[in-house]
Design an enzyme around this catalytic site. Structure first.
Site, short mmCIF file in Angstrom:
data_model
loop_
_atom_site.label_atom_id
_atom_site.label_comp_id
_atom_site.label_asym_id
_atom_site.label_seq_id
_atom_site.Cartn_x
_atom_site.Cartn_y
_atom_site.Cartn_z
N HIS A 42 -0.04 -12.19 8.43
CA HIS A 42 1.15 -12.94 7.61
C HIS A 42 1.41 -14.17 8.40
O HIS A 42 1.26 -14.43 9.43
CB HIS A 42 2.32 -12.03 7.91
CG HIS A 42 3.57 -12.78 7.31
ND1 HIS A 42 4.74 -12.98 8.37
CD2 HIS A 42 3.94 -13.07 6.25
CE1 HIS A 42 5.67 -13.64 7.44
NE2 HIS A 42 5.19 -13.54 6.41
N HIS A 85 6.23 -23.72 6.82
CA HIS A 85 6.97 -22.75 6.98
C HIS A 85 8.32 -22.93 6.43
O HIS A 85 9.49 -23.63 7.09
CB HIS A 85 7.08 -22.14 8.39
CG HIS A 85 7.51 -20.67 8.50
ND1 HIS A 85 8.64 -20.21 8.03
CD2 HIS A 85 6.66 -19.77 8.95
CE1 HIS A 85 9.00 -18.95 8.27
NE2 HIS A 85 7.78 -18.57 8.90
#
Length: 299
Positions: A42, A85
């Protein structure tokens, strides 16, 4: 190896007298891509111990450790595709092109490995710009292009992907309820994730992972039947003000065989088939590769 030995080895593969090795196992060569379980990394590009980082090793080391399913978040910044992110102000791992170059270099040196890359595209960047980044690095030369939308039974085997040198499967997810921004009429090898997969909930704070419900796409919009599925098995810890961050201190337990198989057994009971992907944070912690072998019934 002497020249005659190399020739003999090549002839042995061609004649079928020597088994092809696919992703480390000869048994996987005859398995359809849709019948293999991959442990996935991930947010594979976000490396470090900060709250915005999900892995402890570079993508090259993740691949070297056995990971063959990578995910990465992308955003638009300064007219380029960056690996960020949520926001590039929080975490910016650099240009997508650099990340793809690392994958290309690893795949060049490992010709029997099938790798999957799932990219998010929350900023609705034109898919042609992604294709340009792949082409600049040469990684597009490995991309698998289906001739049409595939049912689960129509996916090629890993051996076929290796033999045809189409060893990279690329999906795109916009993290949106309505539009996933893949467009195979423009780039036929960047596939719409949710045409082929459904996912379980993410950002879980329950260490028991006591669910395997369909989260995306919504059950009312798409049936799980006929789709592969991805299990989000990474644990967050909830902080004050509703902030969640990856739970590094629990990674050895979260990524243990016992924890992974407990959730995937629950999933099997619900869908009567094994998950295709189990997505983890900190893949270098715990026993991810042992769990992958168990899920694929490999000794």
């Amino acid at each position: 190896m002497r020249a005659f030995a190399k020739v003999a080895l090549a002839l042995a593969f061609a004649s079928g007298s020597l088994a092809l090795n696919c992703n480390g196992h000869t048994e996987l060569c005859d398995r359809k891509y849709s019948n293999v379980t991959f442990i996935g990394a991930h947010d594979s590009s976000f490396v470090g111990r900060l709250p915005t980082q999900n892995q402890l090793q570079s993508v090259t080391d993740q691949l070297g450790g056995g990971i063959r399913y990578l995910t990465a978040q992308t955003h638009a910044k300064d007219d380029a595709i960056q690996l960020c992110h949520t926001s590039c102000d929080l975490e910016n791992a650099g240009p997508l092109q650099n990340y793809l170059s690392d994958i290309k270099a690893w795949m060049d040196g490992n010709p029997n490995e099938v790798v999957t890359l799932l990219l998010t595209n929350q900023d609705a960047i034109d898919v042609n710009k992604f294709a340009d980044a792949f082409k600049t690095t040469g990684l597009d030369t490995y991309a698998y292009t289906p001739g049409a939308d595939l049912t689960m039974d129509e996916w090629p085997t890993l051996g076929t992907l290796v033999s045809n040198k189409q060893r990279l499967v690329v999906f795109m997810d916009a993290d949106s309820e309505t539009d996933y921004h893949a467009d195979t009429s423009k780039v036929p090898w960047i596939l719409d994730e949710f045409k082929y997969y459904f996912e379980t909930p993410f950002d879980t704070t329950d260490p028991n992972f006591a669910q395997c419900t369909q989260d995306r796409p919504r059950p009312e919009d798409a049936s799980p039947d006929g789709r592969m599925y991805l299990v989000n098995h990474y644990l967050d810890i909830e902080l004050p003000f509703g902030i969640r961050m990856p739970y590094l201190a629990a990674a050895d337990t979260t990524n243990s065989v016992a924890s992974i198989l407990a959730q995937t057994d629950l999933c099997y009971n619900q869908y009567k088939r094994t998950p295709n992907v189990v997505l983890l944070d900190y893949v270098s912690k715990g026993d991810a590769m042992k769990a992958q072998d168990d899920l694929n019934n490999l000794g």
